[in-house]
Design a protein around this motif. Structure first.
Motif, PDB file in Angstrom:
ATOM      1  N   SER A 196      19.388 -10.533  -1.290  1.00 12.35           N
ATOM      2  CA  SER A 196      20.045 -10.722  -2.522  1.00 12.35           C
ATOM      3  C   SER A 196      19.352 -10.752  -3.929  1.00 12.35           C
ATOM      4  N   ALA A 197      18.279 -11.761  -3.705  1.00 10.37           N
ATOM      5  CA  ALA A 197      17.390 -11.829  -4.870  1.00 10.37           C
ATOM      6  C   ALA A 197      16.706 -10.698  -5.154  1.00 10.37           C
ATOM      7  N   ALA A 198      16.050  -9.967  -4.106  1.00  3.60           N
ATOM      8  CA  ALA A 198      15.524  -8.550  -4.482  1.00  3.60           C
ATOM      9  C   ALA A 198      16.240  -7.792  -5.141  1.00  3.60           C
ATOM     10  N   ARG A 199      17.488  -7.639  -4.726  1.00  4.05           N
ATOM     11  CA  ARG A 199      18.490  -6.720  -5.315  1.00  4.05           C
ATOM     12  C   ARG A 199      18.935  -7.003  -6.575  1.00  4.05           C
ATOM     13  N   ASN A 200      18.931  -8.509  -7.088  1.00 11.72           N
ATOM     14  CA  ASN A 200      19.403  -8.715  -8.360  1.00 11.72           C
ATOM     15  C   ASN A 200      18.141  -8.566  -9.374  1.00 11.72           C
TER      16      ASN A 200
ATOM     17  N   GLU B 270      22.768 -15.459  -4.230  1.00 12.04           N
ATOM     18  CA  GLU B 270      21.829 -15.375  -3.316  1.00 12.04           C
ATOM     19  C   GLU B 270      21.869 -16.575  -2.520  1.00 12.04           C
ATOM     20  N   GLU B 271      22.836 -17.378  -2.395  1.00  8.89           N
ATOM     21  CA  GLU B 271      22.833 -18.541  -1.368  1.00  8.89           C
ATOM     22  C   GLU B 271      23.469 -17.949  -0.133  1.00  8.89           C
ATOM     23  N   ILE B 272      24.084 -17.083   0.043  1.00  4.68           N
ATOM     24  CA  ILE B 272      24.890 -16.743   1.117  1.00  4.68           C
ATOM     25  C   ILE B 272      23.898 -15.994   2.357  1.00  4.68           C
TER      26      ILE B 272
ATOM     27  N   GLU C 200       0.722  -1.105  -0.115  1.00  2.00           N
ATOM     28  CA  GLU C 200      -0.134   0.087  -0.048  1.00  2.00           C
ATOM     29  C   GLU C 200       0.741   1.219   0.192  1.00  2.00           C
ATOM     30  N   VAL C 201       1.860   1.245   0.729  1.00  2.00           N
ATOM     31  CA  VAL C 201       2.703   2.324   0.827  1.00  2.00           C
ATOM     32  C   VAL C 201       3.491   2.633  -0.532  1.00  2.00           C
ATOM     33  N   ALA C 202       3.909   1.369  -0.990  1.00  2.00           N
ATOM     34  CA  ALA C 202       4.773   1.608  -2.400  1.00  2.00           C
ATOM     35  C   ALA C 202       3.786   1.987  -3.456  1.00  2.00           C
ATOM     36  N   LYS C 203       2.507   1.818  -3.428  1.00  2.00           N
ATOM     37  CA  LYS C 203       1.571   2.090  -4.438  1.00  2.00           C
ATOM     38  C   LYS C 203       0.952   3.460  -4.374  1.00  2.00           C
ATOM     39  N   THR C 204       1.303   4.168  -3.252  1.00  2.00           N
ATOM     40  CA  THR C 204       0.856   5.310  -2.822  1.00  2.00           C
ATOM     41  C   THR C 204       2.075   6.197  -3.766  1.00  2.00           C
ATOM     42  N   TRP C 205       3.169   5.876  -3.598  1.00  2.00           N
ATOM     43  CA  TRP C 205       4.372   6.553  -4.134  1.00  2.00           C
ATOM     44  C   TRP C 205       4.250   6.580  -5.702  1.00  2.00           C
ATOM     45  N   VAL C 206       3.843   5.162  -6.121  1.00  2.23           N
ATOM     46  CA  VAL C 206       3.607   4.856  -7.725  1.00  2.23           C
ATOM     47  C   VAL C 206       2.781   5.752  -8.354  1.00  2.23           C
ATOM     48  N   ASN C 207       1.482   6.082  -7.460  1.00  3.40           N
ATOM     49  CA  ASN C 207       0.620   6.707  -7.959  1.00  3.40           C
ATOM     50  C   ASN C 207       0.912   8.537  -7.936  1.00  3.40           C
ATOM     51  N   LYS C 208       1.581   8.713  -7.000  1.00  8.00           N
ATOM     52  CA  LYS C 208       2.246  10.043  -6.724  1.00  8.00           C
ATOM     53  C   LYS C 208       3.111  10.612  -7.846  1.00  8.00           C
ATOM     54  N   ASP C 209       3.926   9.682  -8.403  1.00  5.88           N
ATOM     55  CA  ASP C 209       5.220   9.915  -9.088  1.00  5.88           C
ATOM     56  C   ASP C 209       5.566   8.692 -10.235  1.00  5.88           C
ATOM     57  N   PRO C 210       5.366   8.778 -11.566  1.00  6.98           N
ATOM     58  CA  PRO C 210       5.365   7.552 -12.447  1.00  6.98           C
ATOM     59  C   PRO C 210       6.954   6.983 -12.177  1.00  6.98           C
ATOM     60  N   ARG C 211       8.000   7.882 -11.732  1.00 12.82           N
ATOM     61  CA  ARG C 211       9.273   7.500 -11.729  1.00 12.82           C
ATOM     62  C   ARG C 211       9.495   6.205 -10.517  1.00 12.82           C
ATOM     63  N   PHE C 212       8.510   5.988  -9.880  1.00  8.13           N
ATOM     64  CA  PHE C 212       8.565   4.976  -8.808  1.00  8.13           C
ATOM     65  C   PHE C 212       7.609   3.862  -9.700  1.00  8.13           C
ATOM     66  N   ILE C 213       8.425   2.523  -9.522  1.00  8.67           N
ATOM     67  CA  ILE C 213       8.049   1.475 -10.250  1.00  8.67           C
ATOM     68  C   ILE C 213       7.969   0.228  -9.118  1.00  8.67           C
ATOM     69  N   TYR C 214       6.729  -0.383  -9.041  1.00  9.48           N
ATOM     70  CA  TYR C 214       6.462  -1.511  -8.012  1.00  9.48           C
ATOM     71  C   TYR C 214       6.597  -2.711  -8.582  1.00  9.48           C
ATOM     72  N   ILE C 215       7.352  -3.654  -8.239  1.00  3.34           N
ATOM     73  CA  ILE C 215       7.458  -5.083  -8.302  1.00  3.34           C
ATOM     74  C   ILE C 215       7.320  -5.943  -7.319  1.00  3.34           C
ATOM     75  N   ARG C 216       6.469  -6.869  -7.486  1.00  2.00           N
ATOM     76  CA  ARG C 216       6.123  -7.638  -6.289  1.00  2.00           C
ATOM     77  C   ARG C 216       6.844  -9.181  -6.698  1.00  2.00           C
ATOM     78  N   GLN C 217       7.654  -9.827  -5.662  1.00  2.00           N
ATOM     79  CA  GLN C 217       7.983 -11.397  -6.032  1.00  2.00           C
ATOM     80  C   GLN C 217       7.734 -11.963  -4.789  1.00  2.00           C
ATOM     81  N   ASP C 218       7.790 -13.408  -4.843  1.00  2.00           N
ATOM     82  CA  ASP C 218       7.585 -14.272  -3.808  1.00  2.00           C
ATOM     83  C   ASP C 218       8.813 -14.131  -3.117  1.00  2.00           C
ATOM     84  N   ASN C 219       8.770 -14.339  -1.726  1.00  2.00           N
ATOM     85  CA  ASN C 219      10.053 -14.012  -0.817  1.00  2.00           C
ATOM     86  C   ASN C 219      11.219 -14.763  -1.228  1.00  2.00           C
ATOM     87  N   ALA C 220      12.116 -14.286  -1.626  1.00  4.79           N
ATOM     88  CA  ALA C 220      13.303 -15.087  -2.048  1.00  4.79           C
ATOM     89  C   ALA C 220      14.967 -14.307  -1.212  1.00  4.79           C
ATOM     90  N   GLY C 221      14.394 -13.073  -0.452  1.00  5.51           N
ATOM     91  CA  GLY C 221      15.758 -12.771   0.473  1.00  5.51           C
ATOM     92  C   GLY C 221      16.166 -11.666  -0.370  1.00  5.51           C
TER      93      GLY C 221
END
Length: 284
Positions: free
Chosen positions: A52-56, A159-161, A29-50
């Motif tokens: 390192s995986a999120a940064r990749n 991602e395995e560390i 909800e917090v992320a989507k508030t910023w996405v709606n406020k400014d198109p430079r914000f991009i929201y991506i959701r993924q299954d929990n992977a840690g």
């Protein structure tokens, strides 16, 4: 506050990719508030992977030339991107520029790093990473602005560390002789909460040893390998010091969890020597 610190950057040509790593709170909800406020914000959701995986995932989707990592709760000062983009453009061949930083507690009070934890320019980055990481040289990941190409060439985060994924990345960059540039101004804020002061020593030490072991396997220079092995042995000694000081640490889990079995066995055989070096280094 974290996303607001991005929004307030004086450098305007940015995109902010928000990676939701399977959150169960109100992060979406917090992320989507910023996405709606400014198109430079991009929201991506993924299954929990840690982490390192999120940064990749962020690296994979980034369209720009430079990469700024920013974990939840940490902050950037408004001029950070402007200063560091300019430094990267003025210093050809530099893979990353990094700033100094300050801490901020849960009451929004700022304070500097402890005397033995500081960011300072180093001429020999690889040796500094090997021997001074967390013992006189600390670099929160959001202090940096990276060349995206350098991150891709080193395959991003491993991602395995369990921990020390940033040290693992820095070691791989340094082993490739990638250049760093330090800017002394404090341009990043590392936020500390009372709950974050507790540490899982088993995970922390296992991650540290895995990062050193992976670098040992990667290094081609025999002298650098010897330095990495010495540091590995000293960190193995630190595990036993934690144990004898009464900190909750699972030595068996650490020893059996390190993929580099040869290093573990050799380190254990030479453990008395490494403990002596560790104590000598501390009191010298």
């Amino acid at each position: 506050m974290t996303l607001e610190s991005v929004f307030k950057q004086s450098f305007k040509a940015w995109e902010c990719i928000i990676i939701d790593d399977g959150s169960t709170d109100n992060s979406a909800e917090v992320a989507k508030t910023w996405v709606n406020k400014d198109p430079r914000f991009i929201y991506i959701r993924q299954d929990n992977a840690g982490l390192s995986a999120a940064r990749n995932t962020g690296i994979k989707h980034a369209a720009g030339r430079y990469i700024q990592f920013l974990d939840a709760d940490d902050l950037l000062l408004p001029e950070k991107l402007s200063i560091q983009v300019q430094l990267l453009e003025q210093n050809a061949g530099v893979a990353a520029v990094y700033s100094s930083f300050s801490f901020q507690d849960e009451h929004n009070q700022r304070y500097g790093p402890e005397p033995h934890h500081y960011v300072a320019p180093k001429k020999q980055m690889l040796r500094t990473l090997i021997f001074e990481w967390e013992y006189g040289f600390i670099m929160p990941i959001h202090c940096f602005l990276f060349e995206k190409e350098a991150l891709i060439n080193t395959a991003g985060f491993y991602e395995e560390i369990p921990t020390h994924e940033d040290l693992d990345l820095h070691l791989r960059l340094a082993l490739r002789d990638e250049k760093y540039f330090h800017h002394p101004e404090k341009l990043a804020i590392y936020r500390v909460h009372s709950t974050s002061m507790s540490r899982n020593y088993t995970r922390m030490q296992l991650g540290y040893l895995m990062a050193l072991g992976r670098a040992f396997r990667t290094a081609s220079d025999s002298f650098i390998k010897s330095l990495l092995f010495i540091r590995f042995g000293m960190e193995l000694a630190q595990c036993f010091i934690h144990f004898f000081r009464g900190r909750k640490i699972n030595l068996l889990q650490i020893i059996t969890g390190i993929p580099q079995t040869f290093l573990s066995i050799l380190g254990l055989l030479l453990l008395p020597i490494f403990i002596f070096i560790k104590l000598l280094r501390r009191f010298a």
